[in-house]
Design an enzyme around this catalytic site. Structure first.
Site, PDB file in Angstrom:
ATOM      1  N   GLY A  33       0.867  -1.262  -0.276  1.00  0.00           N
ATOM      2  CA  GLY A  33       0.064   0.015   0.105  1.00  0.00           C
ATOM      3  C   GLY A  33       0.808   1.079   0.005  1.00  0.00           C
ATOM      4  O   GLY A  33       2.064   1.270   0.006  1.00  0.00           O
ATOM      5  N   SER A  34       0.156   2.328  -0.305  1.00  0.00           N
ATOM      6  CA  SER A  34       0.739   3.507  -0.299  1.00  0.00           C
ATOM      7  C   SER A  34       1.811   4.019   1.067  1.00  0.00           C
ATOM      8  O   SER A  34       2.554   4.734   0.857  1.00  0.00           O
ATOM      9  CB  SER A  34      -0.353   4.824  -0.619  1.00  0.00           C
ATOM     10  OG  SER A  34      -1.238   4.701   0.256  1.00  0.00           O
ATOM     11  N   LYS A 102      -7.965  -4.497   6.594  1.00  0.00           N
ATOM     12  CA  LYS A 102      -6.936  -4.422   5.477  1.00  0.00           C
ATOM     13  C   LYS A 102      -7.536  -4.490   4.241  1.00  0.00           C
ATOM     14  O   LYS A 102      -8.638  -5.576   4.024  1.00  0.00           O
ATOM     15  CB  LYS A 102      -5.688  -4.927   5.903  1.00  0.00           C
ATOM     16  CG  LYS A 102      -4.844  -4.281   7.002  1.00  0.00           C
ATOM     17  CD  LYS A 102      -3.672  -5.124   7.494  1.00  0.00           C
ATOM     18  CE  LYS A 102      -2.925  -5.326   6.113  1.00  0.00           C
ATOM     19  NZ  LYS A 102      -2.457  -4.447   5.410  1.00  0.00           N
ATOM     20  N   GLU A 111      -0.456 -10.658   2.753  1.00  0.00           N
ATOM     21  CA  GLU A 111      -0.192  -9.908   3.994  1.00  0.00           C
ATOM     22  C   GLU A 111      -0.446 -10.521   5.296  1.00  0.00           C
ATOM     23  O   GLU A 111       0.407 -10.389   6.305  1.00  0.00           O
ATOM     24  CB  GLU A 111      -0.931  -8.735   4.119  1.00  0.00           C
ATOM     25  CG  GLU A 111      -0.710  -7.523   2.996  1.00  0.00           C
ATOM     26  CD  GLU A 111      -1.508  -6.249   2.951  1.00  0.00           C
ATOM     27  OE1 GLU A 111      -2.585  -6.644   3.495  1.00  0.00           O
ATOM     28  OE2 GLU A 111      -1.179  -5.485   2.693  1.00  0.00           O
TER      29      GLU A 111
END
Ligand SMILES: O=C[C@H](O)[C@H](O)[C@H](O)COP(=O)(O)O
Length: 239
Positions: A33-34, A102, A111
């Site tokens: 993710g960012s 998430k 993850e």
């Protein structure tokens, strides 16, 4: 390049957690993710300058693996490195007990496997992700499902736990394909779910044939770093 306020917050969270948890010699699970991009930038800088030595980075997605490779960081995997010292990852929402939703970015199964292989799980997020209860702001739970029987699987989910399943679609209305070649569903849970036991709901969903994994990360985060654009960092640890 000047960063937007939200990007500054993500960077502040990633840097504060990295300074606290990253050391030479560690086997590090690197989330997706960012926000995690700033963790990769931190690792690149520290490893590139020689400050950080003999680390191994274990990515949780194709994208993260590419970022790590492009940053000349030492990349490993769970076959060669099945036990990790720490995993640092982002989240879409975090409650006061550090339970997380998430998968908003499409990654959750790898993850969860990497998180499970790590001794410590640390979450980094901008402070907007902090919620009074799970489901307060983020109104869906991402669920990875097998392509085989995907319509039936969504019906099973709805029958078992209510709410509504929405296939995550990409360009040209193609299904979003996960790193594992599966589909992704956003389960819009009924409002009644937010008041109930998420662990029970999670087990209910996981028991449905065709469901691979959910984006509910319950009772696994040890510490969460929430940051504001001004660089204030709120560190919440498990009681
Ligand atoms: O699917 C993606 C992951 O679970 C991310 O860690 C989560 O969506 C948070 O992503 P971001 O840091 O981009 O908000």
């Amino acid at each position: 390049m000047s960063l937007s306020p939200i990007e500054k917050a993500k960077r502040a969270a990633a840097h504060a957690a990295s300074e606290a948890f990253i050391r030479s010699g560690l086997r590090i699970g690197v989330g997706s993710g960012s926000t995690v991009k700033y963790l990769v930038d931190y690792l690149k800088e520290q490893y590139g300058s020689g400050e950080l030595k003999e680390i191994l980075c274990i990515p949780t997605s194709f994208m993260t693996r590419k970022w790590l490779i492009d940053s000349n960081l030492p990349v490993s995997d769970l076959e060669k490195t099945p036990e990790l010292d720490v995993c640092i990852d982002g989240a879409d929402e975090v409650d006061p007990s550090l339970n997380c939703i998430k998968g908003g970015g499409g990654c959750l199964t790898q993850e969860k496997i990497v998180q499970n292989a790590a001794k410590k799980f640390v979450v980094i997020a901008d402070s907007n992700k902090k919620a009074k209860f799970l489901g307060e702001k983020y109104k869906a739970v991402p669920i990875e499902i097998l392509p085989f029987g995907y319509v039936a699987t969504q019906r099973f989910i709805q029958q078992k736990v209510g709410g509504e399943c929405e296939m995550r679609l990409g360009p040209k209305f193609f299904p979003t394909i996960t790193d594992n070649g599966n589909y992704l569903v956003d389960w819009k849970f009924p409002e009644s779910s937010v008041a109930t036991d998420w662990a029970f709901i999670n087990q209910q969903i996981l028991s449905i044939p065709g469901v691979v994994e959910t984006g509910l990360f319950l009772n696994v985060a040890e510490t969460v770093y929430f940051a504001t654009p001004e660089g204030e960092v709120d560190i919440v640890s498990k009681k």
